[in-house]
Each structure stands twice: as structure tokens, then as C-alpha cells.
Design an enzyme around this catalytic site. Structure first.
Site, PDB file in Angstrom:
ATOM      1  N   THR A   1      50.218  30.040 -58.029  1.00  0.00           N
ATOM      2  CA  THR A   1      49.970  31.382 -58.561  1.00  0.00           C
ATOM      3  C   THR A   1      50.630  31.528 -59.922  1.00  0.00           C
ATOM      4  O   THR A   1      50.050  32.094 -60.855  1.00  0.00           O
ATOM      5  CB  THR A   1      50.503  32.451 -57.591  1.00  0.00           C
ATOM      6  OG1 THR A   1      50.099  32.097 -56.276  1.00  0.00           O
ATOM      7  CG2 THR A   1      49.963  33.808 -57.931  1.00  0.00           C
TER       8      THR A   1
ATOM      9  N   HIS B   1      45.862  36.278 -43.374  1.00  0.00           N
ATOM     10  CA  HIS B   1      46.419  35.845 -44.647  1.00  0.00           C
ATOM     11  C   HIS B   1      45.369  35.271 -45.586  1.00  0.00           C
ATOM     12  O   HIS B   1      45.302  35.680 -46.745  1.00  0.00           O
ATOM     13  CB  HIS B   1      47.633  34.938 -44.523  1.00  0.00           C
ATOM     14  CG  HIS B   1      48.375  34.978 -45.817  1.00  0.00           C
ATOM     15  ND1 HIS B   1      49.168  36.045 -46.161  1.00  0.00           N
ATOM     16  CD2 HIS B   1      48.305  34.202 -46.897  1.00  0.00           C
ATOM     17  CE1 HIS B   1      49.581  35.883 -47.401  1.00  0.00           C
ATOM     18  NE2 HIS B   1      49.076  34.770 -47.873  1.00  0.00           N
TER      19      HIS B   1
ATOM     20  N   GLU C   1      42.445  36.159 -45.658  1.00  0.00           N
ATOM     21  CA  GLU C   1      41.720  37.372 -46.061  1.00  0.00           C
ATOM     22  C   GLU C   1      42.321  37.984 -47.330  1.00  0.00           C
ATOM     23  O   GLU C   1      41.618  38.472 -48.206  1.00  0.00           O
ATOM     24  CB  GLU C   1      41.744  38.386 -44.912  1.00  0.00           C
ATOM     25  CG  GLU C   1      41.305  39.798 -45.262  1.00  0.00           C
ATOM     26  CD  GLU C   1      39.819  39.912 -45.549  1.00  0.00           C
ATOM     27  OE1 GLU C   1      39.066  39.010 -45.113  1.00  0.00           O
ATOM     28  OE2 GLU C   1      39.420  40.893 -46.197  1.00  0.00           O
TER      29      GLU C   1
ATOM     30  N   ARG D   1      56.918  52.333 -42.869  1.00  0.00           N
ATOM     31  CA  ARG D   1      55.547  52.676 -43.210  1.00  0.00           C
ATOM     32  C   ARG D   1      54.879  53.347 -42.009  1.00  0.00           C
ATOM     33  O   ARG D   1      55.407  53.328 -40.910  1.00  0.00           O
ATOM     34  CB  ARG D   1      54.785  51.416 -43.618  1.00  0.00           C
ATOM     35  CG  ARG D   1      54.587  50.434 -42.503  1.00  0.00           C
ATOM     36  CD  ARG D   1      54.071  49.101 -43.014  1.00  0.00           C
ATOM     37  NE  ARG D   1      52.651  49.136 -43.260  1.00  0.00           N
ATOM     38  CZ  ARG D   1      51.853  48.050 -43.241  1.00  0.00           C
ATOM     39  NH1 ARG D   1      52.384  46.875 -42.984  1.00  0.00           N
ATOM     40  NH2 ARG D   1      50.584  48.143 -43.464  1.00  0.00           N
TER      41      ARG D   1
ATOM     42  N   LYS E   1      48.635  29.937 -62.663  1.00  0.00           N
ATOM     43  CA  LYS E   1      47.512  30.750 -63.133  1.00  0.00           C
ATOM     44  C   LYS E   1      47.986  31.789 -64.144  1.00  0.00           C
ATOM     45  O   LYS E   1      47.365  31.990 -65.189  1.00  0.00           O
ATOM     46  CB  LYS E   1      46.820  31.438 -61.959  1.00  0.00           C
ATOM     47  CG  LYS E   1      46.211  30.461 -60.984  1.00  0.00           C
ATOM     48  CD  LYS E   1      45.268  31.134 -60.024  1.00  0.00           C
ATOM     49  CE  LYS E   1      43.980  31.500 -60.681  1.00  0.00           C
ATOM     50  NZ  LYS E   1      43.076  30.367 -60.888  1.00  0.00           N
TER      51      LYS E   1
ATOM     52  N   HIS F   1      54.456  34.609 -41.910  1.00  0.00           N
ATOM     53  CA  HIS F   1      55.412  35.386 -42.711  1.00  0.00           C
ATOM     54  C   HIS F   1      55.148  36.882 -42.573  1.00  0.00           C
ATOM     55  O   HIS F   1      55.936  37.684 -43.045  1.00  0.00           O
ATOM     56  CB  HIS F   1      55.421  34.939 -44.184  1.00  0.00           C
ATOM     57  CG  HIS F   1      54.175  35.224 -44.941  1.00  0.00           C
ATOM     58  ND1 HIS F   1      53.658  34.389 -45.883  1.00  0.00           N
ATOM     59  CD2 HIS F   1      53.319  36.261 -44.904  1.00  0.00           C
ATOM     60  CE1 HIS F   1      52.564  34.895 -46.388  1.00  0.00           C
ATOM     61  NE2 HIS F   1      52.326  36.027 -45.802  1.00  0.00           N
ATOM     62  N   HIS F   2      54.042  37.242 -41.929  1.00  0.00           N
ATOM     63  CA  HIS F   2      53.815  38.660 -41.622  1.00  0.00           C
ATOM     64  C   HIS F   2      54.556  39.073 -40.357  1.00  0.00           C
ATOM     65  O   HIS F   2      54.522  40.225 -39.982  1.00  0.00           O
ATOM     66  CB  HIS F   2      52.320  38.928 -41.427  1.00  0.00           C
ATOM     67  CG  HIS F   2      51.508  38.694 -42.658  1.00  0.00           C
ATOM     68  ND1 HIS F   2      51.260  39.677 -43.583  1.00  0.00           N
ATOM     69  CD2 HIS F   2      50.900  37.589 -43.137  1.00  0.00           C
ATOM     70  CE1 HIS F   2      50.522  39.187 -44.565  1.00  0.00           C
ATOM     71  NE2 HIS F   2      50.292  37.920 -44.323  1.00  0.00           N
TER      72      HIS F   2
ATOM     73  N   SER G   1      39.658  35.408 -65.548  1.00  0.00           N
ATOM     74  CA  SER G   1      39.527  34.165 -66.304  1.00  0.00           C
ATOM     75  C   SER G   1      38.274  34.149 -67.172  1.00  0.00           C
ATOM     76  O   SER G   1      38.142  33.306 -68.046  1.00  0.00           O
ATOM     77  CB  SER G   1      39.481  32.963 -65.352  1.00  0.00           C
ATOM     78  OG  SER G   1      40.610  32.975 -64.521  1.00  0.00           O
TER      79      SER G   1
ATOM     80  N   TRP H   1      45.350  49.133 -39.586  1.00  0.00           N
ATOM     81  CA  TRP H   1      44.238  48.207 -39.827  1.00  0.00           C
ATOM     82  C   TRP H   1      44.528  46.837 -39.245  1.00  0.00           C
ATOM     83  O   TRP H   1      43.638  46.011 -39.115  1.00  0.00           O
ATOM     84  CB  TRP H   1      43.907  48.119 -41.315  1.00  0.00           C
ATOM     85  CG  TRP H   1      44.682  47.100 -42.091  1.00  0.00           C
ATOM     86  CD1 TRP H   1      45.912  47.278 -42.643  1.00  0.00           C
ATOM     87  CD2 TRP H   1      44.311  45.748 -42.396  1.00  0.00           C
ATOM     88  NE1 TRP H   1      46.320  46.128 -43.261  1.00  0.00           N
ATOM     89  CE2 TRP H   1      45.358  45.163 -43.134  1.00  0.00           C
ATOM     90  CE3 TRP H   1      43.191  44.960 -42.127  1.00  0.00           C
ATOM     91  CZ2 TRP H   1      45.336  43.860 -43.592  1.00  0.00           C
ATOM     92  CZ3 TRP H   1      43.180  43.639 -42.588  1.00  0.00           C
ATOM     93  CH2 TRP H   1      44.240  43.113 -43.311  1.00  0.00           C
TER      94      TRP H   1
ATOM     95  N   SER I   1      28.031  39.977 -41.640  1.00  0.00           N
ATOM     96  CA  SER I   1      27.538  40.204 -42.992  1.00  0.00           C
ATOM     97  C   SER I   1      28.300  39.343 -44.001  1.00  0.00           C
ATOM     98  O   SER I   1      27.699  38.691 -44.861  1.00  0.00           O
ATOM     99  CB  SER I   1      27.668  41.688 -43.329  1.00  0.00           C
ATOM    100  OG  SER I   1      27.702  41.879 -44.705  1.00  0.00           O
ATOM    101  N   SER I   2      29.628  39.315 -43.879  1.00  0.00           N
ATOM    102  CA  SER I   2      30.433  38.529 -44.821  1.00  0.00           C
ATOM    103  C   SER I   2      30.108  37.052 -44.707  1.00  0.00           C
ATOM    104  O   SER I   2      30.020  36.346 -45.712  1.00  0.00           O
ATOM    105  CB  SER I   2      31.927  38.700 -44.535  1.00  0.00           C
ATOM    106  OG  SER I   2      32.311  39.993 -44.797  1.00  0.00           O
TER     107      SER I   2
ATOM    108  N   ASP J   1      17.575  32.783 -58.540  1.00  0.00           N
ATOM    109  CA  ASP J   1      17.982  33.792 -57.549  1.00  0.00           C
ATOM    110  C   ASP J   1      19.010  33.141 -56.642  1.00  0.00           C
ATOM    111  O   ASP J   1      19.388  31.985 -56.847  1.00  0.00           O
ATOM    112  CB  ASP J   1      16.774  34.268 -56.719  1.00  0.00           C
ATOM    113  CG  ASP J   1      17.004  35.662 -56.127  1.00  0.00           C
ATOM    114  OD1 ASP J   1      18.080  35.864 -55.515  1.00  0.00           O
ATOM    115  OD2 ASP J   1      16.144  36.533 -56.290  1.00  0.00           O
TER     116      ASP J   1
ATOM    117  N   TYR K   1      43.656  36.400 -49.743  1.00  0.00           N
ATOM    118  CA  TYR K   1      43.189  35.631 -50.894  1.00  0.00           C
ATOM    119  C   TYR K   1      41.705  35.829 -51.134  1.00  0.00           C
ATOM    120  O   TYR K   1      41.244  35.744 -52.270  1.00  0.00           O
ATOM    121  CB  TYR K   1      43.558  34.159 -50.722  1.00  0.00           C
ATOM    122  CG  TYR K   1      45.055  34.008 -50.788  1.00  0.00           C
ATOM    123  CD1 TYR K   1      45.706  34.172 -52.001  1.00  0.00           C
ATOM    124  CD2 TYR K   1      45.812  33.832 -49.652  1.00  0.00           C
ATOM    125  CE1 TYR K   1      47.072  34.122 -52.073  1.00  0.00           C
ATOM    126  CE2 TYR K   1      47.189  33.782 -49.716  1.00  0.00           C
ATOM    127  CZ  TYR K   1      47.811  33.928 -50.933  1.00  0.00           C
ATOM    128  OH  TYR K   1      49.170  33.899 -51.004  1.00  0.00           O
TER     129      TYR K   1
ATOM    130  N   HIS L   1      41.633  54.222 -43.654  1.00  0.00           N
ATOM    131  CA  HIS L   1      41.837  53.954 -45.079  1.00  0.00           C
ATOM    132  C   HIS L   1      41.931  52.446 -45.306  1.00  0.00           C
ATOM    133  O   HIS L   1      41.246  51.900 -46.183  1.00  0.00           O
ATOM    134  CB  HIS L   1      43.111  54.656 -45.561  1.00  0.00           C
ATOM    135  CG  HIS L   1      43.584  54.196 -46.920  1.00  0.00           C
ATOM    136  ND1 HIS L   1      42.925  54.521 -48.075  1.00  0.00           N
ATOM    137  CD2 HIS L   1      44.629  53.427 -47.281  1.00  0.00           C
ATOM    138  CE1 HIS L   1      43.561  53.961 -49.098  1.00  0.00           C
ATOM    139  NE2 HIS L   1      44.596  53.290 -48.648  1.00  0.00           N
TER     140      HIS L   1
END
Lengths: 178, 372, 529
Positions: free
Chosen positions: C332, C257, C259, C454, C335, C306-307, C272, C145, C173-174, C109, C261, C80
Site C-alpha cells: 500500500t 477482509h 471485501e 461504536r 502505491k 485482525h477484526h 492511477s 452490518w 449479482s456481484s 462491449d 479491498y 446504513h
């Protein structure tokens, strides 16, 4: 007009891929320096200056574990010793291979609190080499260490843990590859 | 009739107004100074967050209500104001500093490494905990006791469902305890909410944490780091007692060990071993190999008629003692006493139609356990 | 910034339209076709990942094990997460970038059209391979994950090798997609379109692309190390050979991290664009918005640990990562304040894209505030790895990334298809999603604080009531996405014809071409003053 070619961007990618791997040695250098995870440095390099023995006494606890695949009874001969700062001390760890096969194991040291790790100097340690035990063999393995006088004052007690990992299959695999 | 009751009970579960008062919606205040400090910090930050959202959402909803085109609002073409933008960069920074002051203080306090009164080594195993009281010669495993019938909804669940163990960790109150965490296999995390203590147990390395429990009681927690199949089934139970009670418990624990040692020297008969073995089997083995020994193939093989249970005694003991790597079979050599091991091996060889007829004496297992 | 189009001559056809049949999609180098394929792929993945969430929530509906075994449950949570992150959110953003960036900057293009085709066509193979592991002996990846070693190396199922290869392909790919975006934005802006006149969506994607180029190779590095540990006898993450399992977490989160963002910045861009349109007012503080994005991107490289507050870091490390993490709240916050000010004293209408954008601002703020709570190391010792964390990151990712994507799809669908969607049906989709989402994720805060870890397949009884509510909410949220599919089909089949500029307040080059956008747009670059 700005011109951006894909090539520099591809180079950034390659560099970052390399950076990922560079993190490995960087991390161990950083860990040894800061004592993260209680990692200790390798064999202490004898310096010409004599280490001064102080009156400050520190308690050292020894604990022993082994990883899942290894069933060796493994114990320190003494669970706790008190040493003066700078004093050299030898302690023994007793290990038995109860199986009917020769087994190779590697001991991994870890110190807690981790900030004490850089101040524990090992002159001789069974963790410097892999240990091979024949079937049924019993062995007493020595550790010679002293505590650096730079150990922060507030640390009165530290724990040195050894975890034995079975590295027999890993060794075999390398042989197979050759 | 039964059907109606069932429907009613489902409906009740959907609208559990009665249970409302018991719903826990917040963190526990816990029973240590650290946990109280953490709780206070949590509440302070929570209220600050609520205040921020009231202001931000307030302005937003006010604009949504008043500045809508359907009410004839005209768009005002302002789109920049350096002063206001600087203001709302600085104000949040100040708020953050206000939050960080108590947070840093609490963090530094929780790192108080002054000398502890006692040390306990906590080792995570897939999927149980082992507690070793350093310097006390007390060392035991703590395994979940919730029966599989409750997990598989064949029996009613008891109030401590999934939070009960055979041997709780017993500790004295008002003593500074130092926990040393490590793991035997993968990374686990030892977590007891009432102590506000969570630390990873990492194979090969040790981590330390301190606690001092102020109130006697039983506190329950769970493993917090995904550690494989039964991650949800390795609870932690701490029994905090007054010091005298703790010392009494410690003595009892030590004498238990001697009793076990003398029991293993006794001459056991086949009947005694079979009776004991059945108990041990049902507690430690039947979840996978099933009470009737037929297992759940292909993952959990049958013991009834198996080559190992009917083969040489040494091989049979070896697999029970050391486990079999690469399978779900873990070794029980450290977890079970010599008597239990001998009894369960004997039982497996002579139950459900297995009929080898030999017995394993506890004294023989004792030799294997460490060769004293 | 004002973008006024001087040259109305753009957009004329080059004479050749799309090829016919399957080859149009296999060999296409057209940014619009590739964008469409990305978006459809992402929708399919959303449903596959969502059906796994269904399995998870169905098992957690009541205490006890009813439907699946713990081993399979772990595979479901892992898949998931991976599918939603790498299959649903990221491809959707690349799809939006493909469609919109050339049209927004006045380019014909993407700069590297063949690479564009390749980077899409890797994805279906990568995901087929990853999902095929579920049917292999020993099952698929079952380590979450975040695949922490040694659970994902020494103790992993044999199919992990396929998982590693699939991650490599997705990463490639990314990276190709990101390189394409950077090169396009830097080189192919229309004359007069300076950086500070670029639409916000392009800005956010430019920064996102740089983040992707910087961190996807690190992910590739970490899975390569895993591969070597599993098959070639190295021990990067095995303490027995001199490695360290904690190193894995450091390298993973160095990727992980930024990732986070990567998954939120393009949504910032979409919002926006949408809010000024429906407030009929220019975006407040364009410049500070740009600086805020850059600040967030730079800071995202120094907050990773921080993770891992509970792995046993030294005090100095905990304090450093606590402070840097808190610092991210400042840009943040800027914004969010800017979006609110854009609405303030505007002339607002509430079409579906606007509803999604407003929901984004509200719910993302809630997720951001719980992020501030999580940033505090001493309290994180309690929050870490509980449902509070699950609630937090779903609040930033579902209303953040997914609602941002919905807002974008409803906003630009008339331009893509040339037809208007059914407004009342779309609003119905919004409200059911909104209620379902909050019903799903809000009570997770409570169970998390009350002590539910979790990634557990079964839980103690005191969490039963809230879990049932969460499951009901999840079924509602999941099912409501069928309405979305229905809206899409209905639009394409029988939508009313959309005008060139369906939104009264919309500005930007994409609204100067006809609806539907012709196969080739801006063959001659427009001129922007």
C-alpha cells in the site's frame, strides 16, 4: 489469444461456496488441536499403556452457567480441586429442574486457559450426552477426568466451565419435521 | 426570557471554548502496567505515523506548489527507477519491524498466564453484567441506574450519566486478578479503558484476561460489542480499593446474604410487602411497564388489569422469575432476592386498582430459588 | 507502456442505435446503458444510505434519546452499512467497469451482455426486499452490518430471512458482474494490448473481479448457514448444539477482509488514471503498481482475524495476524509513493477530478496510518469496537471509495455525456465535501480514543462536544451531495459541448472516440502498438 470461458470461473464460485462450508469441520479440527475457545475433545480413548501419576499438582476450578432460556440451578459440588498429573478424579455437578415440564439440556464444556484444553482428558462426562430431567427432578452428574503429563509447566490452575443449553425445542422441531 | 436563555445555551454548546480544557482527545494512560505499556506503544506508533505523513505530504505539497502548470512547470518524463522503488519497499518494512518489536513484547506480556491471586467470573446478560467471585460465595448483578427521565431529557443529566451501576465490581489493588468471561445469551464485550482490557464474552465458552490495578479509584467502562437494543446501557463500574477495605466489603457482602436469607424467613405483612414492592417495582419494572402499570402496548403490556397479574399466583411468579422467551421480559429469578420477588409480585397484584388481595411470602419464593 | 492508436477507423456506427422507451433500459445489453443504470442506482442508494446516516447523526447530536428508540437506531446503523457497502460503492464500481473497461481495452462491449443485464436487474429487487424489512413486524435487521451470531440467528427479528435472501441476490449479482469483467478483459483486448499495456483501472478491476469470485460465495455460504440455523434446526453457530459463534466471525471476515479491498482497488485504478492525466506525466512505476495490487489481493486472504483480536485467540494466532496485517502496509505504501512521484516534477493543473484524486491520496493515507495503529494487537484491545475504528474505516471508505468514484465521474462525464460540467460549481462541491468529511470523521478519532464504543444510541457526557461537531460535519457532508446532483443535471441540460479529449494530458483508447461516446464503439478493434 487467451481464451477464458465463464465456466471455470463459475466452478471457482461453486468451489468457494463449498469451501465456506468446509471451514466448519476445518475449524473444529483446528480448535481441538490448538484448544481455541477452550474446546475439549470427546471421550478419552483408553490406551493400553498406563498413565503415569506425577507429583506435580494442578488446581482445577469448576464453574457452571446456563443459557438464557434455561432456569436450572446447576452447580459443581466442589468449586475447586487439586489433582496430581495423571490422577483420575471424579467430581459431581448437581442440577435441578424446577419447572413443571420435562426439559432436555446439553452441557457445553470450555477450558481456560485455552492452551490447556488439549491436556484435559475426560473419561466420563455428562456433557457427552443430552440430559433429560423430569419436572422437579434433581440429579448429580459425574465427570471423570485426568490431566495429561504434557500440560505446559507454567499452567498451575485451570478452569473448566460448563454451560447448559436448553435443547428441548430443537429436539421437538426435529420430531415435527419427521 | 426563558427562550433567550435556551438560545444562548445552544450557542454556548456550539462554541464550547470554555469546556476545551476538559476535552479528552487521547487514550488514557490507565492504572495498570499493561495499560501504561499499551499507552506508550500507542504514542510511539502515533508519532511514527505523524513522521511518515509529514514526509509523504511534505513531498506532495511541495510538488503541488512548485510543479504546477500555472507556474510554468514542465513535465519531466521519468516514470521508473528500480532502485528507488526497492528503497521504498525496504524502508517501510524496516519501520514496520521497529514497530513490531515493542508491540510483540507488550502482547506477550498481556498473555502472562502465571497464577492469579483471585478469580472473578464475568457473565454478560442482555443488558447487564453478573460478577461471581469464585470460591467466595459472592455473586451479584450489576445494572445501570441512570433513570429513564435523564435518558429521555426530562431531568438534568448527572456527571456519571450512563456510567453508573447499582453494584460496582469491588476489587483489591496490587493483586493479580483473573477474569473469566462468558455470556448468557449473545456476544458482549467487557471493556474498561483504564485497564486497557477488552474481551468478548461468548455464550458457551470462556475467555480469560488478567489485570493488576496499581491505583485505588473508580473506573468506568461500557459494553463494546453490539448486543441488541440496550447495548449502550450496560456500563461497567470497578471500584479498586486497598486490600483491607476489600476484605471488609467481602464480609459485608456475605453477611448481607445471610440477612436476606433470614429476612425471607420472617412473616411479612401485606403492608410491608406493598411498601417494599413499590420500591422494587420502580427500580426494576417501571421503565417498561410504567410507574402506573399501564405499560407501553403493544411491546410492553399493561399490568393493570392484566390476566397474569389477576390470575393464579404460580403463573404470575413464574413469568417474573423466569421471564417470557421471545419478548423483552427477562427473568428476574437470579437478579432479585426472594424478598424483592415476593414483594414485587404482591405489589403488582394489589396496586393501581388490581385487587386480588393475596400475598406471596418470601419463604415460598425461596423454595423456588433452588430448593434448599 | 505506450498506447497509440494506429487504426482510426474504429468507432463507426453499426447502423442501429438504442431502442426507445422503457424497453431500452429493461432489455438492454449495451454496456454503456447498463453502466449508466448501475451508476444511477448507486446514486439513489447513496442518498438512501446517507439519509440513514442523517438519522444516526441527528440522534447522536446531543446526549439522551431524542428522535429514535434504540431498537430503531440499531436498524439504522445496520441498513446504513449494508446499503453503503452493497448498494452504493460496489454497484458504482461495476457501473464504471461497464462503461470504461470495453472502451479502455478497445472492445465493442462486455463479453457476456445478457448476463450483464441480469446482474444489474437483480439489484433493485434485492434492495427493495431488504429495505421492506424495515416495515415488517419486529423491524429490519438490527445486528450491525457484520451480523454476528447469535444476535443475528437465535436473537434476530423474523425479517432476517428476507435479509438473507437479499444478500444472496446481491452476491449472485456481484459474482455475475465479476465473471463478466474477467472474461471481457482476458478475451477482448484489442490486438497489441498486452496485459502490461493495460490501463491501471482495468488491472485493478481484474484483480477485484477475482477477489469477488473468491469471496462472495463464502458470504453466500455464511448466510446459508444462518438460514439453516434459524429454520432447519442445525447449529453451526449455536454452542448448545455443538457449534461455535466465533466460527461465524471467522467465516464472515474471511469474506469481509477481501471485501474491503474490493471496495478500494477500483479506486486505486481511477486515481492511477487521473493523477498522470493532470500531472501530464506517465504513471510512475507501472510495474510495481501492478505487483502491489496483486500482493494486496493475495495478502487480504490471510489477515481476516485482525477484526477479531478480542475474541480470545491464542497468542500465536494474534501474532500471526498482527504480522500479516502489517505486511499489507508495504505494497500500500508503494502505491502511495508512486502516486506522489507521479506528481513530482510534473506539470500539474487542478481540475475537479484531480482535486478528488489528491484528496484521495491524503485522506486514504491518514486512514491507512490509523490502520497500522489498529493492526497492533495489544493496542487494538483498546481501539477495538470504538469510534476510532469507525473513524478509520470511514477514512478509507469515504475518501477512498466515494472520492475515487467522484473523481471518476468528473473525469469521464464529458466522455459519457458529451458535455462539460460546470468547473466552479464542481470545485464548490469538492470543497464543501472535503471540509464536511473531515469535520465528520476526524473528531471520531478523539472520541474513540477517549473511550466511546461504536453502535451506541446514546453516550456519556464527556463525548458530547465532539459528537455535536461530528453531527454538524455529517449534515454538511450529506447536504453537499445535493450540489453533486445539481452539477449532474446542469451538465446534462446545458453543459458546453465537450471535445473528444477534454483533458490535455489524457491518454488511452477511451479518448480516441468522439464525445459523447457513440452507442457502439470499437466495432472493429483498434490496433495498439
Amino acid at each position: 489469444m487467451n481464451v477464458a470461458r465463464p465456466l471455470p470461473l463459475v466452478l471457482i464460485c461453486v468451489a468457494m461456496f463449498g469451501f465456506g462450508f468446509l471451514l466448519v469441520p476445518l475449524y473444529s479440527v483446528f480448535c481441538e488441536w490448538a484448544g481455541i475457545n477452550g474446546k475439549t475433545a470427546g471421550a478419552y480413548q483408553e490406551s493400553t499403556t498406563d498413565v503415569k501419576i506425577e507429583d506435580r499438582i494442578v488446581k482445577i476450578q469448576f464453574i457452571s452457567n446456563h443459557n438464557a432460556n434455561l432456569r436450572w440451578p446447576f452447580k459443581p459440588a466442589e468449586e475447586q480441586v487439586s489433582v496430581k498429573i495423571g490422577e483420575r478424579r471424579q467430581v459431581m455437578f448437581v442440577v435441578t429442574n424446577p419447572t413443571n415440564l420435562p426439559v432436555v439440556a446439553q452441557a457445553v464444556p470450555s477450558v481456560s486457559p485455552s492452551e490447556a484444553a488439549p491436556f484435559l482428558h475426560k473419561i466420563e462426562c455428562f456433557c457427552f450426552q443430552q440430559q433429560e430431567l423430569f419436572a422437579g427432578e434433581k440429579k448429580a452428574m459425574p465427570l471423570v477426568f485426568f490431566i495429561d503429563s504434557d500440560l505446559p509447566e507454567h499452567i498451575k490452575k485451570l478452569t473448566l466451565s460448563y454451560t447448559l443449553f436448553d435443547v428441548t425445542p430443537a429436539v421437538d422441531e426435529k420430531l415435527v419435521q419427521r | 426570557m426563558l427562550q433567550n436563555v435556551r438560545i444562548l445555551s445552544v450557542l454556548f454548546a456550539l462554541f464550547p471554548a470554555i469546556a476545551w480544557s476538559e476535552w479528552e482527545v487521547n487514550m488514557t494512560r490507565g492504572v495498570t502496567d499493561t495499560s501504561a505499556a499499551v499507552f506508550d506503544l500507542h504514542m510511539i506508533v502515533f508519532y511514527i505515523c505523524v513522521a511518515i505523513s509529514v514526509v509523504v505530504f511534505g513531498v506532495m505539497f511541495w510538488s503541488i506548489y512548485h510543479h504546477r502548470k500555472s507556474k510554468g512547470a514542465e513535465s519531466h518524463p521519468f516514470h521508473e527507477s528500480t532502485s528507488i522503488e526497492i528503497l521504498w519497499t525496504i524502508v517501510p518494512t524496516i519501520i514496520l519491524i521497529i514497530i513490531l518489536v515493542p508491540a510483540t513484547k507488550t502482547l506477550v506480556e498481556s498473555y502472562d498466564t502465571s497464577e492469579s491471586d483471585m478469580d472473578i467470573q464475568v457473565t454478560g446478560y442482555q443488558w447487564k453484567w453478573r460478577y461471581k467471585y469464585i470460591g467466595q460465595d459472592v455473586d451479584f448483578f450489576s445494572v445501570m441506574t441512570t433513570p429513564s427521565d435523564e435518558i429521555y431529557n426530562k431531568a438534568d443529566k448527572n456527571p456519571n450519566y450512563l456510567l453508573e451501576v447499582d453494584n460496582p465490581l469491588v476489587v483489591p489493588i496490587n493483586k493479580k486478578i483473573r477474569f473469566l468471561f462468558t455470556s448468557n445469551d449473545v456476544i458482549h464485550a467487557w471493556w474498561v479503558p483504564a485497564l486497557a482490557l477488552k474481551k468478548d464474552a461468548i455464550p458457551g465458552f470462556i475467555n480469560e484476561s488478567f489485570t493488576k490495578i496499581n491505583k485505588p479509584g473508580i473506573y468506568r467502562g461500557q459494553c463494546a460489542e453490539l448486543c441488541g437494543k440496550d447495548h449502550g446501557f450496560m456500563p461497567i463500574v470497578i471500584k479498586a480499593v486497598p486490600e483491607e477495605e476489600y476484605i471488609a466489603w467481602l464480609d459485608e457482602r456475605k453477611s448481607l446474604k445471610e440477612k436476606e436469607a433470614s429476612a425471607s424467613q420472617k412473616d411479612w405483612t401485606m403492608e410491608e410487602l406493598m411498601a417494599k414492592g413499590e420500591q422494587v417495582y420502580n427500580k426494576s419494572c417501571s421503565a417498561c411497564h410504567q410507574p402506573t402499570g399501564v405499560g407501553l402496548p403493544p411491546v410492553f403490556p399493561a399490568l393493570k388489569g392484566s390476566a397474569i397479574a389477576l390470575g393464579p399466583m404460580d403463573d404470575h411468579l413464574d413469568i417474573v422469575f423466569n421471564g417470557k422467551s421471545g419478548t423483552g421480559m427477562s427473568g428476574f429469578g437470579e437478579q432479585l432476592s426472594a424478598v424483592d420477588l415476593a414483594a414485587v409480585v404482591t405489589y403488582e397484584r394489589n396496586a393501581w386498582g388490581n385487587n386480588v388481595g393475596d400475598i406471596l411470602l418470601p419463604a415460598d419464593v425461596e423454595k423456588m430459588k433452588g430448593g434448599k | 507502456m505506450t498506447t497509440q492508436v494506429a487504426d482510426v477507423e474504429h468507432g463507426h456506427e453499426n447502423g442501429h442505435g438504442p431502442a426507445t422507451g422503457i424497453t431500452r433500459w429493461l432489455f438492454t445489453t449495451n454496456h454503456k446503458d447498463i453502466g449508466t443504470m448501475y451508476l444511477i442506482f448507486s446514486l439513489v442508494m447513496l442518498f438512501i444510505g446517507g439519509s440513514m446516516a442523517f438519522v444516526i447523526r441527528a440522534e447522536l447530536f446531543q446526549p439522551g434519546l431524542q428522535l429514535v428508540e434504540p431498537a430503531f437506531f440499531n436498524q439504522m446503523i445496520t441498513m446504513h452499512g449494508l446499503i453503503m457497502v452493497f448498494g452504493a460503492v460496489m454497484p458504482a464500481f461495476v457501473g464504471l467497469a461497464n462503461w470504461m473497461i470495453p472502451m479502455m481495452i478497445g472492445a465493442p462491449d462486455m463479453a457476456l451482455p445478457r448476463l450483464n443485464n441480469l446482474s444489474f436487474w437483480i439489484l433493485p429487487f434485492a434492495f427493495t426486499m431488504m429495505m421492506s424489512t424495515l416495515f415488517m413486524d419486529g423491524g429490519g435487521p438490527n445486528f450491525g452490518w457484520t451480523f454476528y451470531a447469535p444476535l443475528s440467528t437465535t436473537y434476530a427479528p423474523p425479517s432476517t430471512t428476507f435479509f438473507i435472501l437479499a444478500i444472496h441476490m446481491m452476491g449472485a449479482s456481484s459474482i455475475m458482474g465479476a465473471i463478466n469483467v474477467v472474461v471481457t478483459i482476458v478475451n477482448m483486448r484489442a490486438p497489441g494490448m498486452t496485459y502490461m499495456k493495460m490501463p491501471m483501472f482495468c488491472w485493478t478491476w481484474l484483480i477485484t473481479a477475482f477477489l469477488l469470485i473468491a469471496v462472495m460465495p463464502v458470504l453466500a455460504g455464511v448466510v446459508t448457514m444462518m438460514l439453516m440455523d434459524i429454520h432447519f434446526g442445525t447449529s453451526f453457530f449455536d454452542a448448545g448444539g455443538g457449534g461455535d459463534p466465533v466460527l461465524f466471525q471467522h467465516v464472515f471476515w474471511f469474506f469481509g477482509h477481501p471485501e474491503v479491498y474490493i471496495m478500494i482497488l477500483p479506486s486505486f485504478g481511477v486515481v492511477s488514471e487521473v493523477i498522470p492525466t493532470f500531472a501530464r506525466k506517465k504513471l510512475f512505476g507501472y510495474h510495481s503498481m501492478v505487483y502491489a495490487i496483486v500482493a494486496i489481493a493475495v495478502l487480504s486472504f490471510v489477515v481476516w482475524a485482525h477484526h477479531m483480536f478480542t475474541v480470545g485467540m491464542p497468542l500465536a494466532g494474534e501474532i500471526f495476524f498482527m504480522y500479516t496485517t502489517m505486511l499489507i502496509a508495504v505494497p500500500t505504501g508503494v502505491k502511495i509513493f508512486n502516486w506522489v512521484s507521479t506528481m513530482f516534477r510534473g506539470s500539474m493543473t487542478f481540475e475537479t477530478p484531480m482535486l478528488y484524486a489528491i484528496a484521495f491520496v491524503i485522506l486514504f493515507t491518514i486512514g491507512g496510518l490509523s490502520g497500522i495503529m489498529l493492526a497492533l494487537a495489544p493496542v487494538d484491545f483498546v481501539y477495538h469496537d470504538t469510534y476510532f475504528v469507525v473513524a478509520h474505516f470511514h477514512y478509507v471508505l469515504v475518501p477512498g471509495a466515494i472520492f475515487g468514484i467522484f473523481a471518476a465521474v468528473y473525469y469521464w462525464l464529458p466522455k459519457w455525456s458529451g458535455k462539460m460540467y460546470d468547473e466552479s460549481l464542481a470545485k464548490f462541491h469538492f470543497w464543501v465535501s472535503f471540509i464536511g468529511l473531515n469535520l465528520t470523521f476526524f473528531p471520531m478519532h478523539f472520541v474513540g480514543l477517549a473511550g466511546m464504543p461504536r453502535r451506541i444510541p446514546d453516550y456519556p457526557l464527556q463525548f458530547a462536544d465532539f459528537n455535536m461537531i461530528v453531527s454538524i460535519g455529517a449534515f454538511m457532508f450529506g447536504t453537499s451531495q445535493l450540489i453533486f446532483v445539481y452539477v449532474l443535471i446542469k451538465t446534462l441540460r446545458s453543459g458546453e459541448k465537450a471535445p473528444q479529449r477534454p483533458w490535455e494530458g489524457a491518454e488511452g483508447l477511451e479518448w480516441t472516440v468522439p464525445s459523447p461516446a457513440p452507442y457502439h464503439t470499437f466495432a472493429t478493434p483498434p490496433k495498439v502498438d
